[in-house]
Write a protein that holds these residues in place. Structure first.
Motif, PDB file in Angstrom:
ATOM      1  N   GLU A 195      11.629  39.734  -3.645  1.00 57.57           N
ATOM      2  CA  GLU A 195      10.956  39.198  -4.829  1.00 57.57           C
ATOM      3  C   GLU A 195      10.001  38.063  -4.488  1.00 57.57           C
ATOM      4  OE1 GLU A 195      14.232  37.965  -7.210  1.00 57.57           O
ATOM      5  OE2 GLU A 195      15.020  40.000  -7.450  1.00 57.57           O
ATOM      6  N   LYS A 196       9.855  37.778  -3.200  1.00 54.41           N
ATOM      7  CA  LYS A 196       8.998  36.690  -2.698  1.00 54.41           C
ATOM      8  C   LYS A 196       9.424  35.334  -3.223  1.00 54.41           C
ATOM      9  CE  LYS A 196       4.946  39.568  -1.817  1.00 54.41           C
ATOM     10  NZ  LYS A 196       3.502  39.762  -2.029  1.00 54.41           N
ATOM     11  N   ARG A 197      10.719  35.185  -3.434  1.00 50.78           N
ATOM     12  CA  ARG A 197      11.267  33.873  -3.785  1.00 50.78           C
ATOM     13  C   ARG A 197      11.707  33.129  -2.531  1.00 50.78           C
ATOM     14  NH1 ARG A 197      15.690  35.131  -8.199  1.00 50.78           N
ATOM     15  NH2 ARG A 197      16.040  32.884  -7.961  1.00 50.78           N
ATOM     16  N   ILE A 198      11.886  33.855  -1.445  1.00 52.39           N
ATOM     17  CA  ILE A 198      12.014  33.263  -0.119  1.00 52.39           C
ATOM     18  C   ILE A 198      10.955  33.922   0.747  1.00 52.39           C
ATOM     19  CG2 ILE A 198      13.435  33.098   1.963  1.00 52.39           C
ATOM     20  CD1 ILE A 198      15.878  32.818   0.282  1.00 52.39           C
ATOM     21  N   VAL A 199      10.109  33.120   1.360  1.00 54.41           N
ATOM     22  CA  VAL A 199       8.995  33.664   2.125  1.00 54.41           C
ATOM     23  C   VAL A 199       8.790  32.841   3.387  1.00 54.41           C
ATOM     24  CG1 VAL A 199       7.279  32.286   0.884  1.00 54.41           C
ATOM     25  CG2 VAL A 199       6.587  34.428   1.985  1.00 54.41           C
ATOM     26  N   SER A 200       8.394  33.514   4.448  1.00 52.87           N
ATOM     27  CA  SER A 200       8.114  32.835   5.716  1.00 52.87           C
ATOM     28  C   SER A 200       6.612  32.851   5.957  1.00 52.87           C
ATOM     29  CB  SER A 200       8.845  33.539   6.866  1.00 52.87           C
ATOM     30  OG  SER A 200       8.697  32.816   8.069  1.00 52.87           O
ATOM     31  N   LEU A 201       6.037  31.675   6.169  1.00 51.70           N
ATOM     32  CA  LEU A 201       4.605  31.533   6.394  1.00 51.70           C
ATOM     33  C   LEU A 201       4.346  31.042   7.813  1.00 51.70           C
ATOM     34  CD1 LEU A 201       3.536  29.720   3.085  1.00 51.70           C
ATOM     35  CD2 LEU A 201       3.524  32.185   3.556  1.00 51.70           C
ATOM     36  N   ARG A 202       3.317  31.576   8.425  1.00 54.42           N
ATOM     37  CA  ARG A 202       2.901  31.105   9.753  1.00 54.42           C
ATOM     38  C   ARG A 202       1.553  30.416   9.627  1.00 54.42           C
ATOM     39  NH1 ARG A 202       3.950  34.918  14.624  1.00 54.42           N
ATOM     40  NH2 ARG A 202       5.969  33.912  14.257  1.00 54.42           N
ATOM     41  N   ILE A 203       1.500  29.200  10.102  1.00 50.31           N
ATOM     42  CA  ILE A 203       0.281  28.393  10.029  1.00 50.31           C
ATOM     43  C   ILE A 203      -0.098  27.962  11.440  1.00 50.31           C
ATOM     44  CG2 ILE A 203      -0.751  26.253   9.156  1.00 50.31           C
ATOM     45  CD1 ILE A 203       1.214  26.442   6.796  1.00 50.31           C
ATOM     46  N   ILE A 204      -1.350  28.166  11.810  1.00 45.60           N
ATOM     47  CA  ILE A 204      -1.848  27.727  13.113  1.00 45.60           C
ATOM     48  C   ILE A 204      -2.853  26.614  12.878  1.00 45.60           C
ATOM     49  CG2 ILE A 204      -3.126  28.400  15.193  1.00 45.60           C
ATOM     50  CD1 ILE A 204      -2.028  31.212  14.835  1.00 45.60           C
ATOM     51  N   GLY A 205      -2.631  25.475  13.522  1.00 46.63           N
ATOM     52  CA  GLY A 205      -3.527  24.336  13.338  1.00 46.63           C
ATOM     53  C   GLY A 205      -3.626  23.500  14.598  1.00 46.63           C
ATOM     54  N   PHE A 245       3.186  26.899  13.380  1.00 51.39           N
ATOM     55  CA  PHE A 245       4.328  26.525  12.552  1.00 51.39           C
ATOM     56  C   PHE A 245       4.801  27.756  11.777  1.00 51.39           C
ATOM     57  CE2 PHE A 245       1.825  22.660  12.963  1.00 51.39           C
ATOM     58  CZ  PHE A 245       2.781  21.702  13.238  1.00 51.39           C
ATOM     59  N   ASP A 246       6.075  28.041  11.833  1.00 53.94           N
ATOM     60  CA  ASP A 246       6.687  29.033  10.959  1.00 53.94           C
ATOM     61  C   ASP A 246       7.526  28.280   9.939  1.00 53.94           C
ATOM     62  OD1 ASP A 246       5.546  31.085  12.331  1.00 53.94           O
ATOM     63  OD2 ASP A 246       7.327  31.574  13.508  1.00 53.94           O
ATOM     64  N   ILE A 247       7.158  28.407   8.683  1.00 55.19           N
ATOM     65  CA  ILE A 247       7.818  27.665   7.617  1.00 55.19           C
ATOM     66  C   ILE A 247       8.493  28.645   6.666  1.00 55.19           C
ATOM     67  CG2 ILE A 247       7.503  26.085   5.673  1.00 55.19           C
ATOM     68  CD1 ILE A 247       5.107  24.913   7.130  1.00 55.19           C
ATOM     69  N   LEU A 248       9.809  28.541   6.545  1.00 56.18           N
ATOM     70  CA  LEU A 248      10.570  29.341   5.597  1.00 56.18           C
ATOM     71  C   LEU A 248      10.766  28.505   4.343  1.00 56.18           C
ATOM     72  CD1 LEU A 248      12.174  32.046   5.215  1.00 56.18           C
ATOM     73  CD2 LEU A 248      14.203  30.756   5.934  1.00 56.18           C
ATOM     74  N   MET A 249      10.280  29.013   3.205  1.00 55.13           N
ATOM     75  CA  MET A 249      10.361  28.214   1.984  1.00 55.13           C
ATOM     76  C   MET A 249      10.890  29.040   0.830  1.00 55.13           C
ATOM     77  SD  MET A 249       6.406  27.882   0.692  1.00 55.13           S
ATOM     78  CE  MET A 249       5.494  29.334   0.158  1.00 55.13           C
ATOM     79  N   GLU A 250      11.408  28.337  -0.144  1.00 58.97           N
ATOM     80  CA  GLU A 250      11.950  28.944  -1.354  1.00 58.97           C
ATOM     81  C   GLU A 250      11.087  28.551  -2.535  1.00 58.97           C
ATOM     82  OE1 GLU A 250      16.333  29.307  -3.517  1.00 58.97           O
ATOM     83  OE2 GLU A 250      15.858  27.565  -2.290  1.00 58.97           O
ATOM     84  N   THR A 251      10.763  29.540  -3.392  1.00 61.71           N
ATOM     85  CA  THR A 251       9.915  29.284  -4.555  1.00 61.71           C
ATOM     86  C   THR A 251      10.568  29.862  -5.809  1.00 61.71           C
ATOM     87  OG1 THR A 251       8.658  31.340  -4.328  1.00 61.71           O
ATOM     88  CG2 THR A 251       7.875  29.433  -3.081  1.00 61.71           C
ATOM     89  N   ARG A 252       9.916  29.661  -6.949  1.00 66.01           N
ATOM     90  CA  ARG A 252      10.468  30.164  -8.214  1.00 66.01           C
ATOM     91  C   ARG A 252      10.287  31.673  -8.347  1.00 66.01           C
ATOM     92  NH1 ARG A 252       7.863  25.458  -9.841  1.00 66.01           N
ATOM     93  NH2 ARG A 252       6.041  26.652 -10.543  1.00 66.01           N
ATOM     94  N   ASP A 253       9.123  32.178  -7.929  1.00 68.32           N
ATOM     95  CA  ASP A 253       8.823  33.600  -8.038  1.00 68.32           C
ATOM     96  C   ASP A 253       7.579  33.902  -7.212  1.00 68.32           C
ATOM     97  OD1 ASP A 253       6.656  32.664  -9.627  1.00 68.32           O
ATOM     98  OD2 ASP A 253       7.854  32.879 -11.449  1.00 68.32           O
ATOM     99  N   SER A 254       7.128  35.153  -7.255  1.00 62.92           N
ATOM    100  CA  SER A 254       5.977  35.554  -6.434  1.00 62.92           C
ATOM    101  C   SER A 254       4.702  34.833  -6.841  1.00 62.92           C
ATOM    102  CB  SER A 254       5.775  37.071  -6.527  1.00 62.92           C
ATOM    103  OG  SER A 254       5.558  37.477  -7.867  1.00 62.92           O
TER     104      SER A 254
END
Length: 274
Positions: A195-205, A245-254
């Protein structure tokens, strides 16, 4: 089964088959009686099929009480034994694999259940593992009820084939809650990912002080909850002066997830979902 019969003969025991037994099938048929006594307006019953005893008993009882009621079976794609046999196919080669619905993972239905199904069961539907996981999750989150994979198969059929039951009054059988707590936790967590309430993002900086703080602030200001952070400087697809950076985050919804992704892009740190 072979050993059980040998033991019965050797020690003079009575063998009670779990599903290919007339008395067992009759006992399971009381479910159909109770459903129609409580809700006589039902037009369709959806019943999980493993060995076929449950649907056999329910079909006999329900059709005796209400001749025009439709009885529909449901099996997993990994173990479509009854579905295959009713279509004139050999079930064995089609069955196998790791299914979450262990209770109906049967390679060949019982002969009594099969004969009843030929006469009284309208159709046998197939569901996938994702459908079963979604059904388990809905039972838990909406009904506050623990269901095993086989027990949730009826609801899974509704989710997988909504047009098949559109406009009908449908009764489903929840026939088991024997699910390992770790497996249940995994299913519920996977639902959050789906449901994309937990998603992993990869950021390169750039690998400079304060970068993680900036990214964290963007996420935090929008109400995202960071669960885990992995900081990788050695990935070869990242510039030598960069960091991943790999960031695992929790959100309310997609939608909330997309708002955070858009904000990161606007801040100059476009993420990639992994």
């Amino acid at each position: 089964t072979t050993f059980a019969y040998q033991l019965k003969d050797r020690e003079g025991l009575t063998f009670v088959h779990p599903y290919d037994d007339a008395d067992v099938i009759s006992g399971q048929g009381t479910i159909g009686i109770e459903m129609l006594e409580d809700a006589p307006q039902l037009e369709t019953l959806i019943v999980p099929i493993g060995g076929g005893g449950l649907i056999g008993g329910i079909a006999v009882a329900a059709r005796a009480m209400k001749n025009d009621i439709e009885v529909v079976g449901v099996q997993t794609r990994m173990f479509p034994s009854m579905h295959a046999e009713l279509a004139g196919k050999e079930p064995g080669p089609l069955c196998g694999g790791q299914t979450i619905a262990e209770g109906i993972a049967v390679k060949q239905a019982g002969r009594l259940g099969f004969e009843i199904a030929k006469e009284l069961v309208r159709d046998v539907l197939i569901v996938d593992e994702d459908d079963l996981e979604q059904a388990i999750t809905l039972f838990c989150n909406v009904e506050k009820t623990v269901a095993e994979g086989a027990g949730a198969a009826g609801l899974a059929a509704l989710l997988a084939h909504p047009q098949r039951f559109s406009g009908k009054k449908v009764g489903i059988v929840l026939c088991g809650g024997n699910i390992d707590s770790r497996l249940l936790a995994s299913v519920l967590t996977r639902a959050l990912v789906r449901e994309k309430r937990i998603v992993s993002l990869r950021i390169i900086g750039d690998d400079r002080p304060g970068l993680l703080a900036v990214v964290s602030k963007v996420i935090g200001d929008l109400g995202g909850n960071i669960l885990e952070v992995a900081h990788n400087r050695l990935a070869l697809d990242v510039p030598a002066k960069g960091a991943e950076f790999d960031i695992l985050m929790e959100t309310r919804d997609s939608r909330h997830t997309q708002e955070i992704i858009d904000a990161l892009v606007a801040a100059g740190y476009p993420p990639r979902t992994i």
